[in-house]
Motif scaffolding. Structure first.
Motif, short mmCIF file in Angstrom:
data_model
loop_
_atom_site.label_atom_id
_atom_site.label_comp_id
_atom_site.label_asym_id
_atom_site.label_seq_id
_atom_site.Cartn_x
_atom_site.Cartn_y
_atom_site.Cartn_z
N VAL A 174 42.10 38.11 32.68
CA VAL A 174 43.05 39.28 32.29
C VAL A 174 42.53 40.65 33.33
O VAL A 174 43.25 41.30 33.71
CB VAL A 174 42.84 39.46 30.88
CG1 VAL A 174 43.59 40.99 30.64
CG2 VAL A 174 43.41 38.41 29.99
N MET A 175 41.13 40.60 33.38
CA MET A 175 40.61 41.93 34.08
C MET A 175 40.96 41.79 35.57
O MET A 175 41.45 42.79 36.36
CB MET A 175 39.04 41.86 33.93
CG MET A 175 38.68 42.07 32.52
SD MET A 175 37.05 41.79 32.21
CE MET A 175 36.18 43.24 32.84
N PHE A 176 40.99 40.66 36.15
CA PHE A 176 41.29 40.12 37.62
C PHE A 176 42.82 40.50 37.77
O PHE A 176 43.23 41.10 38.82
CB PHE A 176 41.16 38.89 37.97
CG PHE A 176 41.40 38.60 39.47
CD1 PHE A 176 40.60 38.95 40.43
CD2 PHE A 176 42.37 37.74 39.62
CE1 PHE A 176 40.86 38.80 41.80
CE2 PHE A 176 42.72 37.60 41.05
CZ PHE A 176 42.13 37.86 42.07
N MET A 177 43.52 40.00 36.91
CA MET A 177 45.24 40.42 36.87
C MET A 177 45.46 41.59 36.71
O MET A 177 46.60 42.17 37.12
CB MET A 177 45.61 39.16 35.90
CG MET A 177 45.75 37.72 36.38
SD MET A 177 46.17 37.33 38.20
CE MET A 177 47.75 37.83 38.03
N ALA A 178 44.67 42.37 36.07
CA ALA A 178 44.86 43.72 35.83
C ALA A 178 44.63 44.65 37.04
O ALA A 178 45.21 45.70 37.10
CB ALA A 178 44.14 44.39 34.72
N GLY A 179 44.05 44.09 37.87
CA GLY A 179 43.86 44.73 39.27
C GLY A 179 42.62 45.60 39.42
O GLY A 179 42.47 46.33 40.43
N LEU A 180 41.45 45.13 38.66
CA LEU A 180 40.10 45.64 38.90
C LEU A 180 40.01 45.39 40.42
O LEU A 180 40.01 44.39 40.93
CB LEU A 180 39.15 45.16 38.04
CG LEU A 180 38.99 45.92 36.81
CD1 LEU A 180 40.31 45.95 35.96
CD2 LEU A 180 37.84 45.48 35.96
N PRO A 181 38.91 46.03 41.00
CA PRO A 181 38.43 45.73 42.23
C PRO A 181 37.96 44.48 42.45
O PRO A 181 37.02 43.99 41.58
CB PRO A 181 37.47 46.97 42.52
CG PRO A 181 37.83 48.12 41.82
CD PRO A 181 38.20 47.38 40.43
#
Length: 374
Positions: A174-181
């Motif tokens: 989820v954190m990756f798909m949210a767009g975190l660096p």
């Protein structure tokens, strides 16, 4: 069009292909549980069947929930499951050397299972509310880290490494798909690799043995490596077409441990062979592909993040269990979703499917609505 002209529109909007897939997967599981019990509905098949039908109907009911209800209930669900994890630590039922369950009498509830979909929903809600311009700031990371770290810490205390890894995996997706660096994930991965020796030192003895057996499967074939050795024998002896239903010698003669839970795929393939195993894997592939399609078409940022996270949960279940029973991953106690015996795991997966069906239904109701980006 033909379906909607025969049945009421609310029923026609249900994803019937997916429901049939779920019924097929669950049916294969119940049939295997019947066989592993020696051709008896007790002690597993009947209970699994009742739980499966009940939670499937509940999932279909959930599909009628509007997205705003899911958003409203998400913080309450997180708080409730977190309190249950604390309750497990305080007075949970102990079994097989672990304290993971709350004894309800008619079943043993495993709250950590419910944290898998709940952590996805709470992170999806957090990143929906977070302005896109803040994704590269620290405020995009530390609240999410607290939301994930607190329950994972409680789950590790039980101890339940497999479930803790599943919660972490879904959270990272989820954190990756949210767009975190990207460097957050690269740095985190390097930190995990550097910490592996320290983590190994803090493992319980049985966890260390599982890691060692994974690295050298033949080191203790009658001890710590017995489960995997017998699992490979069962899978290999099934051949292409299997030994035939109710004819699985490994499971019937009790050579295959946990043939109704973690190693149910081995018991099934022994009887139904490579063909049966392939059919089951393709059914799971169809379910996962549908979930990813829902994520692609979802109307809101919350829906997209939640759908991809819930689908990754199912993928993690299936992928790790199959690698585990084939000796390609350490044994970490991950059941095969909707197939292995266990009420909590079935309810968890059905909860995920119910939420996905809710998003899917809203897509069908408003197919031309543009996606939200904030």
């Amino acid at each position: 069009m033909l379906l909607s002209s025969v049945v009421p529109r609310p029923l026609a909007l249900l994803p019937w292909k997916v429901i049939l897939l779920v019924l097929a997967i669950g049916g294969m599981g119940i049939a295997t549980l019947y066989s592993t019990a020696g051709g008896s509905v007790e002690p597993w098949a009947l209970r699994q069947g009742l739980i499966f039908i009940t939670v499937l109907l509940a999932a279909i009911g959930m599909s009628y929930m509007p997205e705003r209800w899911i958003k409203t209930l998400t913080p309450l669900a997180y708080a409730g499951v977190f309190l249950l994890l604390i309750l497990v630590e305080a007075m949970g039922h102990i079994g097989k050397g672990a304290q993971r369950w709350i004894d309800l009498g008619f079943m043993k509830l495993q709250p950590s299972e419910f944290m898998k979909p709940v952590i996805v929903l709470v992170l999806a809600r957090f990143y929906e509310l977070l302005p896109l311009g803040d994704l590269r700031k620290l405020r995009a990371l530390w609240p999410a880290a607290l939301l994930v770290g607190a329950p994972v810490g409680l789950i590790l205390l039980q101890p339940d490494l497999g479930t803790a890894l599943a919660v972490l995996f879904a959270a990272v997706v989820v954190m990756f798909m949210a767009g975190l660096p990207l460097w957050y994930f690269v740095g985190g991965g390097l930190a995990v690799l550097a910490a592996l020796p320290l983590a190994y030192a803090f493992m319980h003895d049985y966890q260390r043995r599982r890691v060692l057996i994974f690295l050298d499967p033949e080191a203790d074939p009658l001890g710590a490596g017995y489960h995997v050795s017998q699992s490979k024998i069962a899978i290999g002896s099934g051949g292409t077409w299997g030994k035939g239903y109710l004819n699985g010698s490994q499971s019937h003669l009790q050579y295959l441990p946990e043939g109704h839970t973690d190693f149910i795929f081995s018991a099934m393939v022994e009887e139904w062979g490579l063909v049966g195993g392939t059919v089951l894997i393709l059914a799971f592939a169809g379910l996962i592909a549908w979930g990813l399609n829902v994520a692609r078409k979802a109307h809101s940022r919350f829906g997209k993040l939640a759908a991809v996270g819930l689908t990754s949960n199912i993928f993690f279940y299936v992928g790790v269990n199959l690698m585990m029973v084939m000796g390609m991953a350490p044994v970490v106690g991950i059941p095969l979703p909707l197939v292995s015996f266990g009420g909590s795991a079935v309810m968890t997966v059905m909860l995920s499917i119910g939420v996905l069906m809710s998003f899917d239904r809203q897509i069908r109701l408003a197919p031309r609505r543009p996606a939200q980006t904030d």
